[in-house]
Write a protein that holds these residues in place. Structure first.
Motif, PDB file in Angstrom:
ATOM      1  N   SER A  31       0.862  -1.180   0.000  1.00 48.14           N
ATOM      2  CA  SER A  31       0.000   0.000   0.000  1.00 48.14           C
ATOM      3  C   SER A  31       0.903   1.237   0.000  1.00 48.14           C
ATOM      4  O   SER A  31       2.073   1.153   0.390  1.00 48.14           O
ATOM      5  CB  SER A  31      -0.890   0.005   1.239  1.00 48.14           C
ATOM      6  OG  SER A  31      -0.115   0.239   2.402  1.00 48.14           O
ATOM      7  N   PRO A  32       0.379   2.386  -0.406  1.00 48.08           N
ATOM      8  CA  PRO A  32       1.207   3.607  -0.384  1.00 48.08           C
ATOM      9  C   PRO A  32       1.788   3.901   1.002  1.00 48.08           C
ATOM     10  O   PRO A  32       2.938   4.327   1.124  1.00 48.08           O
ATOM     11  CB  PRO A  32       0.237   4.701  -0.826  1.00 48.08           C
ATOM     12  CG  PRO A  32      -0.769   3.982  -1.675  1.00 48.08           C
ATOM     13  CD  PRO A  32      -0.918   2.628  -1.029  1.00 48.08           C
ATOM     14  N   LYS A  33       1.018   3.635   2.046  1.00 49.01           N
ATOM     15  CA  LYS A  33       1.486   3.874   3.412  1.00 49.01           C
ATOM     16  C   LYS A  33       2.675   2.959   3.741  1.00 49.01           C
ATOM     17  O   LYS A  33       3.667   3.407   4.301  1.00 49.01           O
ATOM     18  CB  LYS A  33       0.342   3.622   4.395  1.00 49.01           C
ATOM     19  CG  LYS A  33       0.675   3.880   5.834  1.00 49.01           C
ATOM     20  CD  LYS A  33      -0.529   3.595   6.709  1.00 49.01           C
ATOM     21  CE  LYS A  33      -0.212   3.771   8.174  1.00 49.01           C
ATOM     22  NZ  LYS A  33      -1.350   3.458   9.032  1.00 49.01           N
ATOM     23  N   ASP A  34       2.566   1.679   3.373  1.00 46.26           N
ATOM     24  CA  ASP A  34       3.656   0.737   3.620  1.00 46.26           C
ATOM     25  C   ASP A  34       4.881   1.062   2.783  1.00 46.26           C
ATOM     26  O   ASP A  34       6.019   0.918   3.240  1.00 46.26           O
ATOM     27  CB  ASP A  34       3.210  -0.698   3.354  1.00 46.26           C
ATOM     28  CG  ASP A  34       2.256  -1.210   4.420  1.00 46.26           C
ATOM     29  OD1 ASP A  34       2.274  -0.672   5.546  1.00 46.26           O
ATOM     30  OD2 ASP A  34       1.478  -2.139   4.119  1.00 46.26           O
ATOM     31  N   LYS A  35       4.678   1.503   1.529  1.00 46.53           N
ATOM     32  CA  LYS A  35       5.808   1.900   0.676  1.00 46.53           C
ATOM     33  C   LYS A  35       6.576   3.054   1.309  1.00 46.53           C
ATOM     34  O   LYS A  35       7.806   3.051   1.348  1.00 46.53           O
ATOM     35  CB  LYS A  35       5.323   2.331  -0.708  1.00 46.53           C
ATOM     36  CG  LYS A  35       5.033   1.214  -1.639  1.00 46.53           C
ATOM     37  CD  LYS A  35       4.647   1.770  -3.002  1.00 46.53           C
ATOM     38  CE  LYS A  35       4.252   0.649  -3.932  1.00 46.53           C
ATOM     39  NZ  LYS A  35       3.861   1.156  -5.248  1.00 46.53           N
ATOM     40  N   GLU A  36       5.850   4.031   1.811  1.00 44.17           N
ATOM     41  CA  GLU A  36       6.480   5.201   2.437  1.00 44.17           C
ATOM     42  C   GLU A  36       7.240   4.791   3.692  1.00 44.17           C
ATOM     43  O   GLU A  36       8.362   5.245   3.921  1.00 44.17           O
ATOM     44  CB  GLU A  36       5.425   6.258   2.768  1.00 44.17           C
ATOM     45  CG  GLU A  36       5.970   7.506   3.410  1.00 44.17           C
ATOM     46  CD  GLU A  36       6.926   8.276   2.525  1.00 44.17           C
ATOM     47  OE1 GLU A  36       7.751   9.038   3.071  1.00 44.17           O
ATOM     48  OE2 GLU A  36       6.880   8.136   1.286  1.00 44.17           O
ATOM     49  N   ARG A  37       6.655   3.923   4.485  1.00 42.31           N
ATOM     50  CA  ARG A  37       7.308   3.451   5.708  1.00 42.31           C
ATOM     51  C   ARG A  37       8.612   2.722   5.363  1.00 42.31           C
ATOM     52  O   ARG A  37       9.649   2.974   5.969  1.00 42.31           O
ATOM     53  CB  ARG A  37       6.383   2.531   6.496  1.00 42.31           C
ATOM     54  CG  ARG A  37       6.972   2.126   7.824  1.00 42.31           C
ATOM     55  CD  ARG A  37       6.084   1.266   8.700  1.00 42.31           C
ATOM     56  NE  ARG A  37       4.673   1.515   8.538  1.00 42.31           N
ATOM     57  CZ  ARG A  37       3.759   0.564   8.328  1.00 42.31           C
ATOM     58  NH1 ARG A  37       4.115  -0.696   8.241  1.00 42.31           N
ATOM     59  NH2 ARG A  37       2.483   0.858   8.191  1.00 42.31           N
ATOM     60  N   ARG A  38       8.581   1.850   4.376  1.00 45.05           N
ATOM     61  CA  ARG A  38       9.789   1.116   3.979  1.00 45.05           C
ATOM     62  C   ARG A  38      10.837   2.050   3.390  1.00 45.05           C
ATOM     63  O   ARG A  38      12.029   1.882   3.627  1.00 45.05           O
ATOM     64  CB  ARG A  38       9.441   0.020   2.971  1.00 45.05           C
ATOM     65  CG  ARG A  38       8.668  -1.088   3.612  1.00 45.05           C
ATOM     66  CD  ARG A  38       9.156  -2.428   3.180  1.00 45.05           C
ATOM     67  NE  ARG A  38       8.370  -3.475   3.810  1.00 45.05           N
ATOM     68  CZ  ARG A  38       8.183  -4.657   3.293  1.00 45.05           C
ATOM     69  NH1 ARG A  38       8.709  -4.959   2.130  1.00 45.05           N
ATOM     70  NH2 ARG A  38       7.492  -5.556   3.949  1.00 45.05           N
ATOM     71  N   ARG A  39      10.389   3.031   2.601  1.00 45.08           N
ATOM     72  CA  ARG A  39      11.326   4.001   2.019  1.00 45.08           C
ATOM     73  C   ARG A  39      12.067   4.746   3.134  1.00 45.08           C
ATOM     74  O   ARG A  39      13.292   4.908   3.091  1.00 45.08           O
ATOM     75  CB  ARG A  39      10.598   4.982   1.110  1.00 45.08           C
ATOM     76  CG  ARG A  39      11.534   5.939   0.369  1.00 45.08           C
ATOM     77  CD  ARG A  39      10.784   6.958  -0.456  1.00 45.08           C
ATOM     78  NE  ARG A  39      10.036   7.900   0.358  1.00 45.08           N
ATOM     79  CZ  ARG A  39      10.590   8.915   1.033  1.00 45.08           C
ATOM     80  NH1 ARG A  39      11.884   9.121   0.965  1.00 45.08           N
ATOM     81  NH2 ARG A  39       9.844   9.703   1.765  1.00 45.08           N
ATOM     82  N   CYS A  40      11.327   5.158   4.165  1.00 43.66           N
ATOM     83  CA  CYS A  40      11.939   5.871   5.287  1.00 43.66           C
ATOM     84  C   CYS A  40      12.926   4.974   6.046  1.00 43.66           C
ATOM     85  O   CYS A  40      13.994   5.433   6.458  1.00 43.66           O
ATOM     86  CB  CYS A  40      10.873   6.397   6.237  1.00 43.66           C
ATOM     87  SG  CYS A  40       9.915   7.759   5.569  1.00 43.66           S
ATOM     88  N   GLU A  41      12.580   3.695   6.215  1.00 43.26           N
ATOM     89  CA  GLU A  41      13.482   2.754   6.881  1.00 43.26           C
ATOM     90  C   GLU A  41      14.783   2.605   6.095  1.00 43.26           C
ATOM     91  O   GLU A  41      15.880   2.621   6.672  1.00 43.26           O
ATOM     92  CB  GLU A  41      12.817   1.389   7.029  1.00 43.26           C
ATOM     93  CG  GLU A  41      11.704   1.344   8.044  1.00 43.26           C
ATOM     94  CD  GLU A  41      10.937   0.023   8.025  1.00 43.26           C
ATOM     95  OE1 GLU A  41      11.315  -0.896   7.259  1.00 43.26           O
ATOM     96  OE2 GLU A  41       9.957  -0.094   8.772  1.00 43.26           O
ATOM     97  N   GLU A  43      16.068   4.739   3.882  1.00 48.91           N
ATOM     98  CA  GLU A  43      16.814   6.003   3.931  1.00 48.91           C
ATOM     99  C   GLU A  43      17.568   6.131   5.243  1.00 48.91           C
ATOM    100  O   GLU A  43      18.723   6.559   5.265  1.00 48.91           O
ATOM    101  CB  GLU A  43      15.872   7.193   3.763  1.00 48.91           C
ATOM    102  CG  GLU A  43      15.435   7.435   2.354  1.00 48.91           C
ATOM    103  CD  GLU A  43      14.520   8.641   2.239  1.00 48.91           C
ATOM    104  OE1 GLU A  43      14.152   9.249   3.269  1.00 48.91           O
ATOM    105  OE2 GLU A  43      14.158   8.971   1.100  1.00 48.91           O
TER     106      GLU A  43
END
Length: 58
Positions: A31-41, A43
């Motif tokens: 989901s977009p929320k999970d994608k953003e969370r993984r991207r932040c992890e 980074e």
């Protein structure tokens, strides 16, 4: 409870030595929320790695 992650598959056949092999790339469908969370992890981890090596080079 966490739902199992589904994956999108991409298969390519490439030359290797005297023959051909198949390479399968699996990409998680998030989901977009999970994608953003993984991207932040990712980074955050990359920042930690690069800042560690930056400090060694100074």
């Amino acid at each position: 409870m966490t739902m199992p992650v589904k994956f999108e598959s991409e298969v390519k056949t490439v030359p290797f030595g005297n023959g051909m092999i198949q390479i399968e790339n699996l990409t998680p469908i998030l989901s977009p929320k999970d994608k953003e969370r993984r991207r932040c992890e990712v980074e955050s981890c990359l920042f930690d790695v690069f800042s560690k090596y930056e400090n060694k080079n100074q």
